[in-house]
Design a protein around this motif. Structure first.
Motif, PDB file in Angstrom:
ATOM      1  N   ILE A 137       0.866  -1.181   0.000  1.00  0.00           N
ATOM      2  CA  ILE A 137       0.000   0.000   0.000  1.00  0.00           C
ATOM      3  C   ILE A 137       0.908   1.239   0.000  1.00  0.00           C
ATOM      4  O   ILE A 137       1.830   1.340   0.823  1.00  0.00           O
ATOM      5  CB  ILE A 137      -0.909   0.019   1.246  1.00  0.00           C
ATOM      6  N   PRO A 138       0.715   2.192  -0.916  1.00  0.00           N
ATOM      7  CA  PRO A 138       1.583   3.380  -0.975  1.00  0.00           C
ATOM      8  C   PRO A 138       1.619   4.127   0.356  1.00  0.00           C
ATOM      9  O   PRO A 138       0.610   4.221   1.060  1.00  0.00           O
ATOM     10  CB  PRO A 138       0.935   4.235  -2.068  1.00  0.00           C
ATOM     11  N   ASP A 148       9.966  -1.973   3.171  1.00  0.00           N
ATOM     12  CA  ASP A 148      10.163  -0.937   2.166  1.00  0.00           C
ATOM     13  C   ASP A 148       9.547   0.359   2.678  1.00  0.00           C
ATOM     14  O   ASP A 148       8.344   0.422   2.979  1.00  0.00           O
ATOM     15  CB  ASP A 148       9.506  -1.356   0.850  1.00  0.00           C
ATOM     16  N   ASP A 149      10.359   1.407   2.764  1.00  0.00           N
ATOM     17  CA  ASP A 149       9.874   2.682   3.302  1.00  0.00           C
ATOM     18  C   ASP A 149       8.850   3.360   2.403  1.00  0.00           C
ATOM     19  O   ASP A 149       8.154   4.285   2.828  1.00  0.00           O
ATOM     20  CB  ASP A 149      11.059   3.638   3.525  1.00  0.00           C
TER      21      ASP A 149
END
Length: 282
Positions: free
Chosen positions: A201-202, A239-240
């Motif tokens: 999810i962004p 993942d940031d």
């Protein structure tokens, strides 16, 4: 015979007494309106109770066929809802553009099926349904129940099919936050059959606890908007640029009984277009 005669003679007084009591009751009931009304009311209550009990017993044994009829009717209603949504979308396009769009009416259909075997305790779970290729079922078709998505058809036989359950660590589903364009991948990480995870999810996506996760519609497997689950919390991601949502799955996989297989009449055409580049010679 002698014993029978001896028994009758021994209790003859009681037999005579019982006979006169019955005669008296009959005369009382037939000769008086009030007593006849009480008798009929009581008799109707007793027989009604007996019939009600019998109906409940026989109704229990008919639950399977009743459930199958309800699921079939539900499938028809689902078809009508999808068709109405497609017609509404087509109308909106027509009113905003002069170009005639391709009609998506009747694109999706449902085939009702019974679950005859199911697992939820393995890392890679499958379940079996009682419909196969003779019923138009093919590999890759989506499967749902009355609550939400349950899996994808994996292998088909003439009369039965095996379905990859949502509870399968190797299977991913394209989903999104309802009423947004934020797409993610639904996966299951083992353990609790009621919990799933939506990855990728962004980071800038906004959500609230309790928000609904639905299918994205970016495949021929599931139409857009089928329930998947509700957001429980956010989970740290490696993942940031993205984050992961922990969700409660809509379907109860421990009690699957009747499901519906989704048929997309454009599936073959869309899949062939997707593999065109792979088949094209160098």
């Amino acid at each position: 015979m002698k014993n029978l005669i001896a028994f009758i003679l021994r209790y003859s007084t009681w037999f005579v007494f019982t006979f006169y009591v019955i005669i008296s009751i009959l005369l009382l009931v037939t000769g008086n309106n009030y007593q006849r009304s009480v008798y009929l009311t009581s008799a109707n209550y007793i027989t009604g109770s007996i019939y009600k009990g019998a109906s409940q017993v026989t109704g229990y044994f008919n639950l399977k066929s009743i459930n199958e009829d309800l699921q079939a009717n539900n499938a028809l209603l689902q078809n009508e809802v999808l068709n109405l949504k497609n017609q509404l979308a087509q109308y909106k396009v027509l009113t905003s553009d002069s170009i005639m769009p391709m009609s998506f009416s009747d694109r999706f259909g449902y085939v009702s099926a019974a679950v005859i075997n199911n697992n939820t305790s393995h890392p890679k779970n499958f379940f079996t349904i009682d419909k196969g290729s003779l019923d138009g079922i093919t590999s890759g078709m989506g499967v749902v129940d009355h609550n939400g998505i349950t899996g994808i058809v994996n292998v088909t036989g003439p009369h039965m099919s095996r379905v990859i359950s949502v509870l399968n660590e190797s299977q991913f589903f394209s989903v999104k936050l309802k009423d947004t364009e934020f797409i993610g991948s639904l996966c299951w990480k083992g353990g609790d059959p009621t919990i799933g995870y939506v990855e990728e999810i962004p980071r800038h996506a906004r959500y609230n606890i309790g928000d609904t996760i639905v299918t994205s519609g970016y495949s021929t497997t599931f139409p857009e908007g089928i329930p998947v689950g509700t957001v429980l919390t956010r989970v740290k991601s490696g993942d940031d640029s993205f984050f992961t949502l922990k969700i409660k799955l809509s379907s109860d996989f421990r009690s699957l009984s009747t499901v519906r297989v989704i048929k997309d009449i454009y599936k073959t055409e869309i899949d062939s277009l997707a593999t065109f580049d792979e088949l094209k010679p160098e």
